[in-house]
Design an enzyme around this catalytic site. Sequence first.
Site, PDB file in Angstrom:
ATOM      1  N   GLN A 221      25.857 -45.123 -27.541  1.00 49.86           N
ATOM      2  CA  GLN A 221      26.967 -45.625 -26.734  1.00 49.86           C
ATOM      3  C   GLN A 221      26.702 -45.403 -25.245  1.00 49.86           C
ATOM      4  O   GLN A 221      27.484 -45.857 -24.411  1.00 49.86           O
ATOM      5  CB  GLN A 221      28.264 -44.906 -27.130  1.00 49.86           C
ATOM      6  N   ARG A 368      37.535 -42.540 -30.627  1.00 51.26           N
ATOM      7  CA  ARG A 368      38.437 -43.566 -30.084  1.00 51.26           C
ATOM      8  C   ARG A 368      39.518 -42.905 -29.240  1.00 51.26           C
ATOM      9  O   ARG A 368      40.722 -43.117 -29.441  1.00 51.26           O
ATOM     10  CB  ARG A 368      39.046 -44.377 -31.221  1.00 51.26           C
ATOM     11  N   CYS A 369      39.076 -42.116 -28.296  1.00 52.70           N
ATOM     12  CA  CYS A 369      39.990 -41.195 -27.638  1.00 52.70           C
ATOM     13  C   CYS A 369      39.377 -40.750 -26.318  1.00 52.70           C
ATOM     14  O   CYS A 369      38.177 -40.564 -26.227  1.00 52.70           O
ATOM     15  CB  CYS A 369      40.164 -40.000 -28.570  1.00 52.70           C
ATOM     16  N   GLU A 738      41.522 -47.476 -27.159  1.00 48.22           N
ATOM     17  CA  GLU A 738      41.874 -46.319 -27.968  1.00 48.22           C
ATOM     18  C   GLU A 738      43.380 -46.127 -28.131  1.00 48.22           C
ATOM     19  O   GLU A 738      43.812 -45.314 -28.951  1.00 48.22           O
ATOM     20  CB  GLU A 738      41.269 -45.068 -27.364  1.00 48.22           C
TER      21      GLU A 738
END
Length: 784
Positions: A221, A368-369, A738
Amino acid sequence: MIHKTAPEVGGMGHPIKRKEDLRFIQGKGNYVDDVRLPGMVYGQLVRSPYAHARIKSINTTEAKKLPGVLAIITGEDLAKANLAWMPTLSYDKQMVLATGKVLFQSQEVAFVVAEDRYTTADAAELVEVEYEELPVVVDPHKALDPGAPILRDDREEKTNHIFHWEVGDKQATEQAFQKAPVKAKVQAFFQRCHPAPLETCGCVADFNRATGKLTVYMTSQAPHAHRTVFALVGGIPENNIRVVSPDIGGGFGNKVPVYPGYVCAIVASLTLGVPVKWIETRSENLQSTGFARDYHMTAEIAADRDGKMKALRVKTLADHGAFNAAAQPTKFPAGLFSICTGSYDFPKAFCEVDGVYTNKAPGGIAYRCSFRVTEAAYLIERAVDVLAQELKMDPAEVRRRNFIPADKFPYKCPLGWTYDSGNYEAAMKLALDKIGYEQLRKEQAEKRAKGELMGIGISSFTEIVGAGPAHTFDILGIKMFDSCEIRVHPTGKATARMGTKSQGQGHETTYAQIVAQELGIPAADITVEEGDTDTAPYGLGTYASRSTPTAGAATAMAARKIRDKAKKIAARLLECSEEDLEWEPGKFSVKGAPSKSKTIQEIAFAAYTTVTPGLEAGLEAVDYYDPPNLTFPFGTYVCVVDIDKGTGEVKVRRFLAVDDCGNIINPMIVEGQIHGGLTEGLGIAFMQQIDYDENGNVQGGSFMDYLLPTAVETPHWETDKTCTPSPHHPLGAKGVGESPNVGSPAAFVNAVVDALSHLGVRHIDMPITPWKVWSVLKEKGVTS
Ligand code: CDP
């Protein structure tokens, strides 16, 4: 106000179809496991069956005899090259391959390289490792007991305590609590969960002995950051390393850390001089790569009898597993958890977090945060509901009385953040009106009178995304800016490259829309490329919903630089001064003489075919964008559940998500992001936990135990939006990816607790399984 471009241009606000889907729906995506290089061989890790054990010996003799086996690398081999340990993103160190002892089940012990995958698997089984079991610590509370075994005897500090971090005014908060007539307290465990992306982690490391260049195709990522880490740790000059992230099948934070498998594949390729592929299995991914959450939290709210909140006190024990490999900005050992005052105007607040080591897989990644914001949002939204119960007041009303007022933005919260913009009451009003809140409350009362269980849960969350401003945010010292380079070609088509990397979020479409918005070149004529460090400008990658706030802003700024140059060229072509020109997306025209104009395509051609005095040829620009602040998206989610008294099964009857991410680039993509995140939130709330027994054995290490919601379990998601632009983002946009994962767990849990609140239930920890609910019902004597 964002000017809406024509549909054929496809700038901001157009729900254009995702360009990348053309290849995905044809099965033509190119993932790491699709990379096949001439002479490529395969690697597999040998992993520990024990959670804590001394390694007495490793015998590779039989494994090496297997035809096709090329090499077996152990921790001792790596130690000779000073590579047995590697730095984590949190200034700890982590074993690449174990030396001395293992600290969690599935820890990497040896790396087998063979000509084909079957042989690696067979050879891995032939590696004989003799272990001597050591006492195991799985409970983070017990890890701090004076007699607890010290897990990390490699460290100078002989303790399992990693860090203590606190923020806020402790004394003023204590005083507010002493004076307050009403106090509410909730102890909530945000269980260890796992992003479980559909594609597991893996790489192909290809060291070319002739050129000295190392190319690593990897599930990353953050390709540039990984290249820098490889250069610093491996000593290979950074210009001789190329990291390529091809298509990625979901990341969700799982593909931010550097895992031992990557390092082993690189070492093997350096040693053998051939490309080495390493791809994890599903269980390896679940059991050994970065987990998320694992926060044991207590929140207390002090309030007056009218429900006005006076102070917030939060204490948390964070289980980091065997190595502190949390992926978060340097200055924030508990990530952005200090956003825990949420949407509420607390005069005082104090928050403290202690991190500990246990015999579990390392991690603490931002699933996702935005670095622990999910834990924070869950905690405060649960605590507000507990306060409402304490006050016997409607939870919506408690929220309304305490929201930061819309006219108080930018708002400085007591834990230090400056929220850029918000209008929480408007989002909640829309959500409650749309779902028919008053009517639902009436229905609930009627059902209760009949002994039926129905609950309504609200979550009015605030987010903090877009890490981040260079004055505060860095990872391993690298500032968290992001970048975009745009090249407009002579025929008016363009290529744009960013330092971020999509894992399915649709960047190839949305970044093209930003360029289209700013330059009027149709989005269809713009190719977006990310993930190749040889071509893309340096950036910190995609996680924590940072792409739109950082690289999205850089894209707008780079396009504006191009527009500035295009204006100079247009002035020459139209034989007027720049002041006489006006811009509408796609062309400059002379003020008062609209027929005298030049399109961006004509200007691009001129940039390469004619000379403008004082200007270089070409039409390109690069921008490294350092955001002045983070963005603070928000929303109100409402969940309606019915509970079966016979089985404890919770049925999500309705779920409405009202989100506000400022100006939207592509409404269809945003809706897709919301649907996906809500579905993940559903899994977390009701199904998922990576659990351990007392010996440190992983209980949920496959999809047989770690359940992913399918279409059968997933309810119909209803969505809506309000729009409160970010005042500092060049497009007024905030991140959104997110939000649904951050905001939804509290809505689900609040709904279940609301259904049971008349029975005296104040809290149930996730995952809320039918068994857990049924056990509560049985205890309360209401099972049917
Ligand atoms: O960093 P990541 O891409 O995961 O998160 P994001 O910035 O929230 O963006 C997720 C997707 O939603 C991207 O394709 C964005 O361009 C899109 N988006 C949008 O269309 N409008 C916004 N205001 C925010 C995001």
